[in-house]
Scaffold this motif. Sequence first.
Motif, PDB file in Angstrom:
ATOM      1  N   GLY A   1       1.466   4.203  -3.069  1.00  0.00           N
ATOM      2  CA  GLY A   1       1.030   5.547  -2.688  1.00  0.00           C
ATOM      3  C   GLY A   1      -0.369   5.571  -2.107  1.00  0.00           C
ATOM      4  N   LEU A   2      -0.960   4.401  -1.860  1.00  0.00           N
ATOM      5  CA  LEU A   2      -2.318   4.361  -1.294  1.00  0.00           C
ATOM      6  C   LEU A   2      -2.314   4.628   0.205  1.00  0.00           C
ATOM      7  CD1 LEU A   2      -3.770   1.269  -3.212  1.00  0.00           C
ATOM      8  CD2 LEU A   2      -4.326   3.670  -3.578  1.00  0.00           C
ATOM      9  N   ALA A   3      -1.132   4.476   0.837  1.00  0.00           N
ATOM     10  CA  ALA A   3      -0.997   4.802   2.260  1.00  0.00           C
ATOM     11  C   ALA A   3       0.310   5.574   2.437  1.00  0.00           C
ATOM     12  CB  ALA A   3      -0.998   3.529   3.095  1.00  0.00           C
TER      13      ALA A   3
ATOM     14  N   GLU B   1      -0.269   8.566  -5.119  1.00  0.00           N
ATOM     15  CA  GLU B   1      -1.444   7.752  -5.461  1.00  0.00           C
ATOM     16  C   GLU B   1      -1.668   7.761  -6.974  1.00  0.00           C
ATOM     17  OE1 GLU B   1      -4.475   8.680  -2.559  1.00  0.00           O
ATOM     18  OE2 GLU B   1      -5.969   8.579  -4.139  1.00  0.00           O
ATOM     19  N   GLY B   2      -1.739   6.594  -7.599  1.00  0.00           N
ATOM     20  CA  GLY B   2      -2.003   6.533  -9.032  1.00  0.00           C
ATOM     21  C   GLY B   2      -0.756   6.376  -9.880  1.00  0.00           C
ATOM     22  N   ASP B   3       0.447   6.659  -9.295  1.00  0.00           N
ATOM     23  CA  ASP B   3       1.689   6.494 -10.071  1.00  0.00           C
ATOM     24  C   ASP B   3       1.986   5.020 -10.322  1.00  0.00           C
ATOM     25  OD1 ASP B   3       2.228   9.158 -10.225  1.00  0.00           O
ATOM     26  OD2 ASP B   3       3.515   9.222  -8.452  1.00  0.00           O
ATOM     27  N   VAL B   4       1.580   4.196  -9.364  1.00  0.00           N
ATOM     28  CA  VAL B   4       1.887   2.763  -9.437  1.00  0.00           C
ATOM     29  C   VAL B   4       0.561   2.000  -9.473  1.00  0.00           C
ATOM     30  CG1 VAL B   4       2.900   0.834  -8.148  1.00  0.00           C
ATOM     31  CG2 VAL B   4       4.061   3.048  -8.190  1.00  0.00           C
TER      32      VAL B   4
ATOM     33  N   ARG C   1       0.841  -1.212   0.000  1.00  0.00           N
ATOM     34  CA  ARG C   1       0.000   0.000   0.000  1.00  0.00           C
ATOM     35  C   ARG C   1       0.871   1.256   0.000  1.00  0.00           C
ATOM     36  NH1 ARG C   1      -5.248   0.082   0.852  1.00  0.00           N
ATOM     37  NH2 ARG C   1      -5.191   2.022   2.033  1.00  0.00           N
TER      38      ARG C   1
ATOM     39  N   PHE D   1      -2.110  -0.971  -9.034  1.00  0.00           N
ATOM     40  CA  PHE D   1      -2.272  -1.929  -7.936  1.00  0.00           C
ATOM     41  C   PHE D   1      -3.365  -2.929  -8.289  1.00  0.00           C
ATOM     42  CE2 PHE D   1      -4.155  -2.995  -3.677  1.00  0.00           C
ATOM     43  CZ  PHE D   1      -3.100  -3.778  -3.248  1.00  0.00           C
TER      44      PHE D   1
END
Lengths: 258, 282
Positions: free
Chosen positions: B66-68, B97-100, B62, B102
């Motif tokens: 970039g989600l956490a 968030e969104g660069d990678v 996470r 998941f």
Amino acid sequence: MELKKWLRPFEELKLEQRLSILTIWIAGVLFYWFFATSGEKRLFPPPGKVWEGLYSLYNEGLMVHIASSLGLCLKATLISIVFSLIIAYLSPVPFLRPVAVTLSRLRYLPLTGITFYLAVVVSDARTMQVWVLTIFMSLYFITSLLGVVKDIPQEEIDHARSLKCNRWEVLWEVVIKGRMDYVLDVLRQNLAIIWMMLVTVESILVGAGGLGVLIKNSDRFMNHGRIVALQLVILLVGLGIDLFLNTLRRMLFRYSKI
Amino acid sequence: MSAYESKDIILQVENLSVVYDEKTIIKDINLVEKDTQREGKVQGQTIAFVGRSGRGKSTLFRILTGLAVPTTGKVLIPDMIKVNGNPPSIVLKEVREGDVGFVDQKYTLFRHKTVYQALHYAMRNTKGTEKEKREQIDHYLADWGLSNVKNQFPNELSGGQRQRTAILEQLLSAGIFIVLDEPFSGLDVGNIQNVKRAFDLVNGSNELNTLIFSTHDIDLAVELADSIYVMGYPTLSKGTLATYGTLLKHYNLKDMNLAWKGDLTKEHLELIQEIKQTMLTS
């Protein structure tokens, strides 16, 4: 051997067998109805009386009253669903969440207290009915819709975020668009309570007609045939609305698998 | 040794730790991965994280996506604008968030979007005309064997089709990085094969493409990855185990001449045993 299966728990039966069971139960109920109402002492009116009641109701404008009840139901439902959706959809916003939760808790408020305050500000009977229903329907809708939002798995939120959705886009895609089919289901699930409430509201405020008024008038004159006939009509109309909403959900939302 | 060259840094994790409610979940995570280049072959990176349950793999993932937000430390990835522009040298930036991409183990998709709509949505921020995007999607759908289900919703897809759509969607949106949390969990032999094929397609389409996955299947990790990290509880000075996860070992299979082999050799099997032993004691 086949009959033994009918009494075995979790047994899967063929369609014909299920239909046979249903037919037996309907025949049983009808037989009991005829038999139990044939004597001097009886709790329910006999089928003939109910038929007579239905006939007289029809002649007195039953269809107009049904239309009146449906109109009231539709109007109050539209207002309350729009209001409830706004409240529920904004509930993921931390600052607005207490508003949604408090409104949901208010469903424990008694109907009488609210009608008193509404009577002070609204004079027209029909408007009063719409607002009483709208307020109470909204509280139930908000409760159910909050449940829908709460049950959205974290994976779906994370999935949208990983696709570069900002938080408002997550709300739009996952909560609003992604759960649109659930709104119809919430409507269906709450409809039984709403339909029951509608008749009660109509019978409290008799000025604007409707099925509730008919049932109250029949009750006053102890006309049991009419009362049972009306109960059956109300039940059938309610089931009809339920069937309509279920069909609508299946037609509109192919992805729905509730 | 497999003939390859390590170029620019493609992923750098520095002093990462995560603490929730005063409980340390992961600590002291440091790693560096570089762009691999093989002569005459487009070769992406495949990085595996293995470890027993509860050792912080999902928490680390996470953070990587970039989600956490970590309690300390940072995750650095290449700035794609600089990669594609001038000068071509890679400049690192902190992950957002969104660069990678998941992909979770349920292969979650938008339930209200068809395969085509999902891929189109994934490309909404991509430059290009509508026609170019449509052509690109059609090209991918054909390559990934999804053309015949392009107008179907997730509940109408088979497990394999769903997996490929989920990976493809992230590839179109995120670009080069995709993190997959236990992608092989609960899959049958056929679906494992599907995911392996998807890995090959991603790896073979751009040398910067990097797949990071976690798994409890050590054999699969050794077969597919070119870099393996073992996560677990470290042993403290008193001989007891700590209660936070960290990286215990790193195996660079490229240097060990075990990467990109296809079949498992005796050396692979020995490595599998070694990894399992490390996991059992952590």
